[in-house]
Design a protein around this motif. Structure first.
Motif, PDB file in Angstrom:
ATOM      1  N   GLY A  14      28.356  25.015  27.188  1.00 49.64           N
ATOM      2  CA  GLY A  14      30.075  25.124  27.150  1.00 49.64           C
ATOM      3  C   GLY A  14      30.301  26.022  29.211  1.00 49.64           C
ATOM      4  O   GLY A  14      29.029  26.200  29.272  1.00 49.64           O
ATOM      5  N   SER A  15      31.798  25.886  29.191  1.00 50.17           N
ATOM      6  CA  SER A  15      31.700  27.356  30.039  1.00 50.17           C
ATOM      7  C   SER A  15      31.680  28.796  29.784  1.00 50.17           C
ATOM      8  O   SER A  15      32.124  28.571  29.254  1.00 50.17           O
ATOM      9  CB  SER A  15      32.487  26.714  31.573  1.00 50.17           C
ATOM     10  N   TYR A  16      32.052  29.122  31.212  1.00 51.90           N
ATOM     11  CA  TYR A  16      32.371  30.637  30.439  1.00 51.90           C
ATOM     12  C   TYR A  16      33.702  31.054  31.286  1.00 51.90           C
ATOM     13  O   TYR A  16      34.196  30.720  31.838  1.00 51.90           O
ATOM     14  CB  TYR A  16      31.105  31.783  31.741  1.00 51.90           C
ATOM     15  N   PRO A  42      15.692  34.705  32.271  1.00 51.88           N
ATOM     16  CA  PRO A  42      15.688  32.521  32.478  1.00 51.88           C
ATOM     17  C   PRO A  42      16.110  32.138  30.503  1.00 51.88           C
ATOM     18  O   PRO A  42      16.844  31.270  30.828  1.00 51.88           O
ATOM     19  CB  PRO A  42      14.552  32.763  32.324  1.00 51.88           C
ATOM     20  N   VAL A  43      16.125  33.079  29.271  1.00 51.53           N
ATOM     21  CA  VAL A  43      16.932  32.434  28.759  1.00 51.53           C
ATOM     22  C   VAL A  43      18.133  32.605  28.606  1.00 51.53           C
ATOM     23  O   VAL A  43      19.014  31.336  27.687  1.00 51.53           O
ATOM     24  CB  VAL A  43      16.406  32.919  27.344  1.00 51.53           C
ATOM     25  N   ASP A  44      19.201  33.792  29.464  1.00 48.01           N
ATOM     26  CA  ASP A  44      20.106  33.498  29.295  1.00 48.01           C
ATOM     27  C   ASP A  44      20.576  31.934  29.506  1.00 48.01           C
ATOM     28  O   ASP A  44      21.980  31.495  28.831  1.00 48.01           O
ATOM     29  CB  ASP A  44      20.975  34.506  30.642  1.00 48.01           C
ATOM     30  N   TRP A  45      20.056  31.560  30.960  1.00 45.89           N
ATOM     31  CA  TRP A  45      20.870  30.015  31.214  1.00 45.89           C
ATOM     32  C   TRP A  45      20.123  29.306  30.548  1.00 45.89           C
ATOM     33  O   TRP A  45      20.954  28.084  30.666  1.00 45.89           O
ATOM     34  CB  TRP A  45      20.770  30.055  32.805  1.00 45.89           C
ATOM     35  N   LYS A  46      19.208  28.929  29.568  1.00 44.62           N
ATOM     36  CA  LYS A  46      18.343  28.032  28.759  1.00 44.62           C
ATOM     37  C   LYS A  46      19.530  27.896  28.127  1.00 44.62           C
ATOM     38  O   LYS A  46      19.463  27.079  27.417  1.00 44.62           O
ATOM     39  CB  LYS A  46      17.259  28.472  28.943  1.00 44.62           C
ATOM     40  N   GLN A  48      22.447  28.868  27.496  1.00 46.39           N
ATOM     41  CA  GLN A  48      23.846  27.969  28.002  1.00 46.39           C
ATOM     42  C   GLN A  48      23.227  26.422  28.348  1.00 46.39           C
ATOM     43  O   GLN A  48      24.378  25.437  27.968  1.00 46.39           O
ATOM     44  CB  GLN A  48      24.482  28.557  29.212  1.00 46.39           C
ATOM     45  N   ALA A  49      22.257  26.215  29.433  1.00 50.08           N
ATOM     46  CA  ALA A  49      21.961  25.138  29.313  1.00 50.08           C
ATOM     47  C   ALA A  49      21.407  23.534  27.551  1.00 50.08           C
ATOM     48  O   ALA A  49      22.478  22.418  27.497  1.00 50.08           O
ATOM     49  CB  ALA A  49      20.677  24.505  30.423  1.00 50.08           C
TER      50      ALA A  49
END
Length: 125
Positions: A14-16, A42-46, A48-49
């Protein structure tokens, strides 16, 4: 009860949103750190995605941070209020780093030694 701002991932993929949340109290062997810098790993955006690693939402992400010790939990040795530290956060809201204050186990926390860093850079100036 004190409150802080945190960035929440509202739902899987989802969104933040920025929301208020309580400031945690450190337990035995833990530190409360006021976060001064948090990195986007990189794990943070992964997460979320893809939705991997987290099943509880809304979720606070962030696993890299540096800051200042604000409170020391019971049985913690080697840290005092005011120490500048860096550490790796966890995949739980209490221990994630996209917030103003986070809990971290003292055993995985390192002090930032500004004297050594300053001397290193001054010697090369």
């Amino acid at each position: 009860m004190s409150t802080q701002k945190a960035i929440f991932l509202l739902e899987k993929q989802g969104s933040y949103a920025v929301r208020d949340i309580e400031v945690y109290k450190p337990g035995r062997g833990e530190l409360l750190v006021e976060i001064k810098a948090a990195g986007l790993n990189p794990v943070d955006w992964k997460i979320q995605a893809t939705g991997y690693f987290r099943t509880d939402y809304p979720a606070i992400l962030g696993i890299d941070a540096a800051g200042v010790v604000k409170e020391v939990g019971e049985d913690v040795i080697g840290f005092v209020v005011g120490d500048k530290v860096l550490y790796q956060g966890y995949f739980t809201n209490r221990k994630a780093t996209f917030q103003q204050y986070s809990i971290v186990p003292a055993e995985i926390t390192a002090k930032i030694c500004l004297t050594i860093l300053s001397s290193y850079y001054l010697a090369r100036a």
